[in-house]
Design an enzyme around this catalytic site. Structure first.
Site, short mmCIF file in Angstrom:
data_model
loop_
_atom_site.label_atom_id
_atom_site.label_comp_id
_atom_site.label_asym_id
_atom_site.label_seq_id
_atom_site.Cartn_x
_atom_site.Cartn_y
_atom_site.Cartn_z
N LYS A 188 0.86 -1.19 0.00
CA LYS A 188 0.00 0.00 0.00
C LYS A 188 0.89 1.23 0.00
O LYS A 188 1.84 1.32 0.80
CB LYS A 188 -0.88 -0.01 1.25
CG LYS A 188 -1.42 1.37 1.65
CD LYS A 188 -2.45 1.27 2.74
CE LYS A 188 -2.76 2.64 3.32
NZ LYS A 188 -3.91 2.62 4.23
N LYS B 286 1.03 5.23 0.73
CA LYS B 286 0.39 6.43 1.27
C LYS B 286 0.65 7.57 0.29
O LYS B 286 1.79 7.97 0.05
CB LYS B 286 1.01 6.75 2.65
CG LYS B 286 0.61 8.04 3.30
CD LYS B 286 -0.86 8.20 3.64
CE LYS B 286 -1.60 6.99 4.05
NZ LYS B 286 -2.93 7.09 4.56
N ASP C 97 -3.52 5.27 -1.24
CA ASP C 97 -4.38 5.97 -0.27
C ASP C 97 -3.93 7.42 -0.09
O ASP C 97 -3.01 7.70 0.67
CB ASP C 97 -4.31 5.24 1.08
CG ASP C 97 -5.06 5.97 2.18
OD1 ASP C 97 -5.85 6.89 1.86
OD2 ASP C 97 -4.86 5.62 3.36
N ASN D 83 -5.64 9.80 1.31
CA ASN D 83 -6.36 10.45 2.43
C ASN D 83 -7.19 11.65 1.96
O ASN D 83 -7.08 12.76 2.50
CB ASN D 83 -5.40 10.86 3.55
CG ASN D 83 -4.97 9.67 4.39
OD1 ASN D 83 -3.80 9.32 4.39
ND2 ASN D 83 -5.90 9.02 5.06
N GLU E 70 -8.05 3.82 -2.02
CA GLU E 70 -8.52 4.13 -0.67
C GLU E 70 -8.72 5.63 -0.52
O GLU E 70 -7.81 6.42 -0.77
CB GLU E 70 -7.46 3.60 0.31
CG GLU E 70 -7.86 3.61 1.76
CD GLU E 70 -6.79 2.92 2.62
OE1 GLU E 70 -6.26 1.87 2.20
OE2 GLU E 70 -6.49 3.45 3.70
N ASN F 193 -11.20 4.49 5.30
CA ASN F 193 -11.15 4.61 6.75
C ASN F 193 -11.41 6.06 7.15
O ASN F 193 -11.09 6.49 8.25
CB ASN F 193 -9.80 4.15 7.32
CG ASN F 193 -8.63 4.98 6.83
OD1 ASN F 193 -8.01 4.64 5.82
ND2 ASN F 193 -8.31 6.08 7.51
N ASP G 218 -11.06 -0.78 12.25
CA ASP G 218 -9.95 -0.43 13.13
C ASP G 218 -10.51 -0.47 14.54
O ASP G 218 -11.34 0.38 14.90
CB ASP G 218 -9.42 0.97 12.78
CG ASP G 218 -8.22 1.35 13.65
OD1 ASP G 218 -8.14 0.88 14.80
OD2 ASP G 218 -7.38 2.13 13.18
N HIS H 297 -7.40 -1.00 8.89
CA HIS H 297 -6.60 0.23 8.90
C HIS H 297 -5.62 0.22 10.08
O HIS H 297 -5.85 -0.45 11.06
CB HIS H 297 -7.59 1.40 9.05
CG HIS H 297 -7.01 2.69 9.46
ND1 HIS H 297 -7.05 3.14 10.76
CD2 HIS H 297 -6.39 3.65 8.75
CE1 HIS H 297 -6.48 4.34 10.82
NE2 HIS H 297 -6.07 4.67 9.61
N ASN I 133 -2.62 2.81 12.43
CA ASN I 133 -1.85 4.01 12.72
C ASN I 133 -0.58 3.55 13.43
O ASN I 133 -0.47 2.39 13.80
CB ASN I 133 -2.64 4.94 13.65
CG ASN I 133 -3.39 5.98 12.86
OD1 ASN I 133 -2.79 6.80 12.19
ND2 ASN I 133 -4.70 5.93 12.92
O1 GKR Z 1 0.41 7.36 9.46
O2 GKR Z 1 0.35 9.14 8.23
C1 GKR Z 1 -0.12 8.10 8.61
C2 GKR Z 1 -1.39 7.59 7.97
O3 GKR Z 1 -1.82 8.50 7.02
C3 GKR Z 1 -2.45 7.34 9.02
O4 GKR Z 1 -2.54 8.40 9.90
C4 GKR Z 1 -3.81 7.06 8.43
O5 GKR Z 1 -4.78 7.09 9.44
O6 GKR Z 1 -2.91 4.90 7.82
C5 GKR Z 1 -3.98 5.70 7.84
C6 GKR Z 1 -4.85 5.59 6.62
O7 GKR Z 1 -4.91 4.54 6.03
O8 GKR Z 1 -5.54 6.56 6.26
MG MG Z 2 -6.49 5.14 4.73
#
Ligand code: GKR
Ligand code: MG
Length: 423
Positions: free
Chosen positions: A190, A192, A220, A222, A245, A268, A292, A319, A321
């Site tokens: 995955k 980010k 993902d 966000n 995502e 999430n 989660d 999900h 953190n």
């Molecule tokens: O650790 O920066 C991070 C992630 O972006 C996390 O805070 C997210 O809540 O992993 C998470 C997600 O899948 O959105």
């Molecule tokens: Mg996410």
């Protein structure tokens, strides 16, 4: 009938070193915060749970803890009602542990979670069975996780480069993935996103596809993208992503994207509590919910969510953190006892210094990207009191009291702005 009444609850905030992982709201600070919850019963049994360490959340945990004294650890329903009641007059805001990325989750469920886990840990120890058995029994003896890739700087500003080095382009992401797959054996990956221009992140995914032709891939951002951008990215990655995502904010936006892209949409962010499920189903916003237990109210309530996703023929994934070993153990027990968990779970585990944890080493390990489900009574992990004290000292010394990815980024790049959607 023997009861196991709660006589004491100890909540210890801890901090562990974190790396400069980039996301759409900023960058991870030098330490991640968690709270370790210990429940003690009149029968002398202790159970542990783990949750966010942000100051307002710690205050709510303390409020909840006071209301749980005298409750039987086998009465998680009563514990929940007590917590709802204890939080009724609570006016504190924020402290969701997510740096603003997820804010709509249910506060009582988020507070209940570590107490639910600790109570199940005690129940398991009392009856001599692992937590997975209390959740209906493990349907798999090991739980698969995905390798969670992050764009990152070489090191925190002003500090030496860390062992992972920089990943700010497709080549850096592929190199990071190679190391993760070699070290942990992950068979799904995955990324980010939401950090660079969407086209650059598409390039990174295509580079991963080339380097790892057999690995399911996820992206993902966000909710960093508008609906048209999300559709453009989704269409560009046709046949490449296992799921996309949270491309865009909100149920309506997600539904609009979902109508135009070929792959499943996961979330999430727009389905984060039981109240969100019905509107999401009605709007057709998502295909996969990322559970989660930290914000769905613990392990039992997460199983209720699994029943709902099964009912509505939705996919279920998990999900994460930044977390320590108690949370990993809880995630593994839950995942093992959830038959319809359709995907490898997320974990931030590789980003943690292996030497920093609050549990005695050896209980949990990755092999071929999976963690074997502990079979000892309870969670199967033991609190290391010296390590707990060390990480608590680190919490006191580090000065951080809330997760603030945006504030940290702005200290480094003063012109950095929080924008959603960004592209
Ligand atoms: O650790 O920066 C991070 C992630 O972006 C996390 O805070 C997210 O809540 O992993 C998470 C997600 O899948 O959105
Ligand atoms: Mg996410």
């Amino acid at each position: 009938m023997e009861q196991h009444l709660i006589t004491d609850i100890v909540i210890t905030p801890v901090a562990f070193r974190d790396l400069p992982l980039l996301n759409t709201v900023g960058v991870h600070e030098t330490y991640a915060l968690r709270a370790i919850v210990e429940i003690v019963t009149d029968s002398g049994v202790t159970g542990v749970g783990e949750t966010y360490g942000d100051a307002p959340h710690l205050a709510r945990l303390q409020l909840a803890a006071r209301s749980l004294i005298g409750v039987d650890v086998f009465s998680i329903g009563v514990m929940r009602l007590r917590i709802i009641e204890a939080l009724r007059g609570d006016t504190t805001v924020g402290g969701h542990g997510m740096s603003g990325m997820v804010t709509g989750s249910s506060t009582p469920d988020r507070v209940l979670s570590p107490f639910d886990v600790a109570a199940l840990d005690i129940q398991g120890k009392v009856v001599g069975r692992p937590v997975s058995d209390l959740l209906g029994g493990a349907v798999r003896s090991e739980v698969a996780f995905s390798g969670y890739l992050f764009y990152k700087w070489a090191g925190h500003p002003g500090q030496a480069d860390d062992a992972w080095g920089a990943a700010i382009d497709p080549a850096g992401i592929v190199a990071q993935a190679q190391r993760m797959v070699t070290d942990f054996g992950f068979s799904a990956l995955k990324l980010k996103g939401g950090v660079f221009e969407p086209e650059e992140e598409v390039e990174a995914i295509l580079a991963l596809r080339k380097a790892f032709p057999g690995h399911p891939l996820r992206l993902d951002p966000n909710a960093a993208w508008t609906v048209p951008t999300s559709v453009r990215v989704g269409q560009a990655l046709d046949g490449v992503l296992e799921y996309l995502e949270d491309p865009t904010p909100g149920l309506a936006g997600m539904a609009a994207v979902r109508r135009e892209v070929p792959m499943p949409l996961a979330t999430n962010m727009c389905v984060v509590s039981f109240d969100d499920v019905a509107p999401a189903v009605a709007a057709g916003s998502v295909d996969v919910i990322l559970s989660d237990h930290h914000f769905w109210g613990g392990l039992r309530r997460s199983q209720a969510l699994a029943g709902i996703t099964e009912t509505f023929d939705l996919g279920l994934s998990m999900h994460s953190n930044s977390h320590l070993g108690i949370s990993l153990a809880a995630m593994v027990h839950l995942a093992s006892a959830t038959p319809n968990l359709d995907y490898a779970c997320d974990t931030h585990w590789p980003w943690k210094d292996a030497a920093e944890d609050v549990i005695v080493p050896g209980a949990l390990g990755f092999e071929n990207g999976s963690v074997r489900v502990p079979t000892l009574p309870g969670l199967g992990v033991e609190l290391d009191r010296d390590a707990l004290a060390r990480l608590h000292e680190q919490y006191l010394a580090c000065g951080l009291r809330n997760r603030d990815d945006t504030g940290y980024m702005q200290r480094i790049q003063p012109d950095y702005e929080l924008v959603s959607p960004r592209w």
